[in-house]
Design a protein around this motif. Structure first.
Motif, PDB file in Angstrom:
ATOM      1  N   UNK A  94       0.854  -1.186   0.000  1.00  0.00           N
ATOM      2  CA  UNK A  94       0.000   0.000   0.000  1.00  0.00           C
ATOM      3  C   UNK A  94       0.892   1.239   0.000  1.00  0.00           C
ATOM      4  N   UNK A  95       0.746   2.053  -1.025  1.00  0.00           N
ATOM      5  CA  UNK A  95       1.531   3.272  -1.156  1.00  0.00           C
ATOM      6  C   UNK A  95       0.875   4.387  -0.357  1.00  0.00           C
ATOM      7  N   UNK A  96       1.651   5.019   0.503  1.00  0.00           N
ATOM      8  CA  UNK A  96       1.196   6.194   1.229  1.00  0.00           C
ATOM      9  C   UNK A  96       1.788   7.401   0.499  1.00  0.00           C
ATOM     10  N   UNK A  97       0.963   8.098  -0.273  1.00  0.00           N
ATOM     11  CA  UNK A  97       1.464   9.235  -1.044  1.00  0.00           C
ATOM     12  C   UNK A  97       0.516  10.432  -0.996  1.00  0.00           C
ATOM     13  N   UNK A  98      -0.451  10.386  -0.081  1.00  0.00           N
ATOM     14  CA  UNK A  98      -1.397  11.483   0.117  1.00  0.00           C
ATOM     15  C   UNK A  98      -1.196  12.045   1.523  1.00  0.00           C
ATOM     16  N   UNK A  99      -1.738  13.241   1.766  1.00  0.00           N
ATOM     17  CA  UNK A  99      -1.636  13.836   3.095  1.00  0.00           C
ATOM     18  C   UNK A  99      -2.416  13.043   4.133  1.00  0.00           C
ATOM     19  N   UNK A 100      -3.473  12.353   3.701  1.00  0.00           N
ATOM     20  CA  UNK A 100      -4.281  11.558   4.612  1.00  0.00           C
ATOM     21  C   UNK A 100      -4.687  10.269   3.906  1.00  0.00           C
ATOM     22  N   UNK A 101      -4.460   9.136   4.568  1.00  0.00           N
ATOM     23  CA  UNK A 101      -4.828   7.825   4.027  1.00  0.00           C
ATOM     24  C   UNK A 101      -5.606   7.092   5.111  1.00  0.00           C
ATOM     25  N   UNK A 102      -6.841   6.712   4.792  1.00  0.00           N
ATOM     26  CA  UNK A 102      -7.684   6.041   5.771  1.00  0.00           C
ATOM     27  C   UNK A 102      -7.572   4.520   5.646  1.00  0.00           C
ATOM     28  N   UNK A 103      -7.762   3.845   6.798  1.00  0.00           N
ATOM     29  CA  UNK A 103      -7.700   2.385   6.849  1.00  0.00           C
ATOM     30  C   UNK A 103      -8.936   1.897   7.592  1.00  0.00           C
ATOM     31  N   UNK A 104      -9.593   0.880   7.038  1.00  0.00           N
ATOM     32  CA  UNK A 104     -10.735   0.318   7.730  1.00  0.00           C
ATOM     33  C   UNK A 104     -11.445  -0.735   6.912  1.00  0.00           C
ATOM     34  N   UNK A 105     -12.544  -1.208   7.466  1.00  0.00           N
ATOM     35  CA  UNK A 105     -13.357  -2.239   6.820  1.00  0.00           C
ATOM     36  C   UNK A 105     -14.386  -1.630   5.877  1.00  0.00           C
ATOM     37  N   UNK A 106     -14.636  -0.333   5.991  1.00  0.00           N
ATOM     38  CA  UNK A 106     -15.601   0.344   5.132  1.00  0.00           C
ATOM     39  C   UNK A 106     -15.073   0.387   3.694  1.00  0.00           C
ATOM     40  N   UNK A 107     -15.952   0.186   2.744  1.00  0.00           N
ATOM     41  CA  UNK A 107     -15.525   0.162   1.338  1.00  0.00           C
ATOM     42  C   UNK A 107     -15.003   1.510   0.860  1.00  0.00           C
ATOM     43  N   UNK A 108     -15.268   2.581   1.599  1.00  0.00           N
ATOM     44  CA  UNK A 108     -14.756   3.898   1.201  1.00  0.00           C
ATOM     45  C   UNK A 108     -13.343   4.151   1.735  1.00  0.00           C
ATOM     46  N   UNK A 109     -12.794   3.236   2.529  1.00  0.00           N
ATOM     47  CA  UNK A 109     -11.442   3.413   3.071  1.00  0.00           C
ATOM     48  C   UNK A 109     -10.415   3.338   1.948  1.00  0.00           C
ATOM     49  N   UNK A 110      -9.347   4.129   2.077  1.00  0.00           N
ATOM     50  CA  UNK A 110      -8.259   4.077   1.088  1.00  0.00           C
ATOM     51  C   UNK A 110      -7.579   2.714   1.111  1.00  0.00           C
ATOM     52  N   UNK A 144      -8.509  -0.898   2.340  1.00  0.00           N
ATOM     53  CA  UNK A 144      -9.624  -1.729   2.795  1.00  0.00           C
ATOM     54  C   UNK A 144      -9.078  -3.031   3.376  1.00  0.00           C
ATOM     55  N   UNK A 145      -9.346  -3.253   4.660  1.00  0.00           N
ATOM     56  CA  UNK A 145      -8.972  -4.497   5.328  1.00  0.00           C
ATOM     57  C   UNK A 145     -10.269  -5.170   5.748  1.00  0.00           C
ATOM     58  N   UNK A 146     -10.709  -6.113   4.946  1.00  0.00           N
ATOM     59  CA  UNK A 146     -12.027  -6.702   5.098  1.00  0.00           C
ATOM     60  C   UNK A 146     -12.003  -7.875   6.071  1.00  0.00           C
ATOM     61  N   UNK A 147     -12.166  -7.565   7.361  1.00  0.00           N
ATOM     62  CA  UNK A 147     -12.221  -8.598   8.384  1.00  0.00           C
ATOM     63  C   UNK A 147     -12.929  -8.015   9.595  1.00  0.00           C
ATOM     64  N   UNK A 165     -14.825  -0.227  10.953  1.00  0.00           N
ATOM     65  CA  UNK A 165     -15.154   0.405   9.661  1.00  0.00           C
ATOM     66  C   UNK A 165     -14.223   1.572   9.375  1.00  0.00           C
ATOM     67  N   UNK A 166     -14.025   2.450  10.329  1.00  0.00           N
ATOM     68  CA  UNK A 166     -13.025   3.516  10.251  1.00  0.00           C
ATOM     69  C   UNK A 166     -12.031   3.229  11.372  1.00  0.00           C
ATOM     70  N   UNK A 197      -6.256  -5.005  13.614  1.00  0.00           N
ATOM     71  CA  UNK A 197      -6.976  -6.269  13.630  1.00  0.00           C
ATOM     72  C   UNK A 197      -5.982  -7.403  13.530  1.00  0.00           C
ATOM     73  N   UNK A 198      -6.267  -8.369  12.662  1.00  0.00           N
ATOM     74  CA  UNK A 198      -5.331  -9.491  12.513  1.00  0.00           C
ATOM     75  C   UNK A 198      -4.292  -9.239  11.416  1.00  0.00           C
ATOM     76  N   UNK A 199      -4.289  -8.051  10.841  1.00  0.00           N
ATOM     77  CA  UNK A 199      -3.355  -7.717   9.773  1.00  0.00           C
ATOM     78  C   UNK A 199      -2.092  -7.090  10.349  1.00  0.00           C
ATOM     79  N   UNK A 200      -0.949  -7.536   9.853  1.00  0.00           N
ATOM     80  CA  UNK A 200       0.329  -6.934  10.242  1.00  0.00           C
ATOM     81  C   UNK A 200       0.991  -6.387   8.989  1.00  0.00           C
ATOM     82  N   UNK A 201       1.447  -5.134   9.091  1.00  0.00           N
ATOM     83  CA  UNK A 201       2.109  -4.473   7.974  1.00  0.00           C
ATOM     84  C   UNK A 201       3.401  -3.839   8.464  1.00  0.00           C
ATOM     85  N   UNK A 202       4.362  -3.764   7.578  1.00  0.00           N
ATOM     86  CA  UNK A 202       5.617  -3.084   7.883  1.00  0.00           C
ATOM     87  C   UNK A 202       5.640  -1.763   7.131  1.00  0.00           C
TER      88      UNK A 202
END
Length: 146
Positions: A61-77, A79-82, A87-88, A131-136
């Protein structure tokens, strides 16, 4: 005193082919050469998240904006579906040339290097757990080019 067991004579060895074990959602995925190449191509204002655990293992996942949202909601930049992800769940904010992660009031919390945080300034190599997702988290400074 017991007598030693007599030798069975010859032993036979059977050569087995190497076993390839696929990465599962319970194991951390190691970084690949392609991951390192991608990190080295980042610009000074961007960062990269590489998923190492969860159903999205291997995703980048590229972070290249001033704000990047993470969540289960389909509008999240991102999307981690679990069900373990709100949601946000969290927001990445760019501050100068790095990112700060802020929990968005999630139920299960946001973790940086295994510590629950409301907000944390990220450094290259930090482990983020949502959640259960791990990212570096990586910036270009993580890779030394020769």
């Amino acid at each position: 005193m017991t007598d030693p067991i007599p030798s069975a004579g010859e032993t036979t060895s059977i050569g087995l082919p190497a076993i390839s074990v696929p990465i599962t959602s319970s194991a951390d995925r190691p970084l690949s050469e392609q991951d390192f190449a991608t990190i080295s191509k980042l610009d000074d204002q961007s960062a990269l998240l590489i998923s190492t655990r969860g159903s999205s293992s291997g995703s980048r996942y590229l972070l290249d904006e001033d704000e990047v949202t993470v969540g289960r909601d389909t509008s999240a930049d991102i999307l981690l579906d679990d069900a373990t992800v709100s949601r946000q769940h969290a927001v990445f904010h760019r501050v100068d040339n790095h990112y700060v992660i802020k929990d968005a009031g999630s139920l299960n919390g946001t973790y940086v290097n295994m510590e629950r945080v409301d907000s944390a300034e990220l450094k290259s190599g930090d482990s983020i757990m949502i959640g259960k997702f791990r990212m570096l988290y990586f910036t270009k400074s993580a890779v030394v080019t020769r």
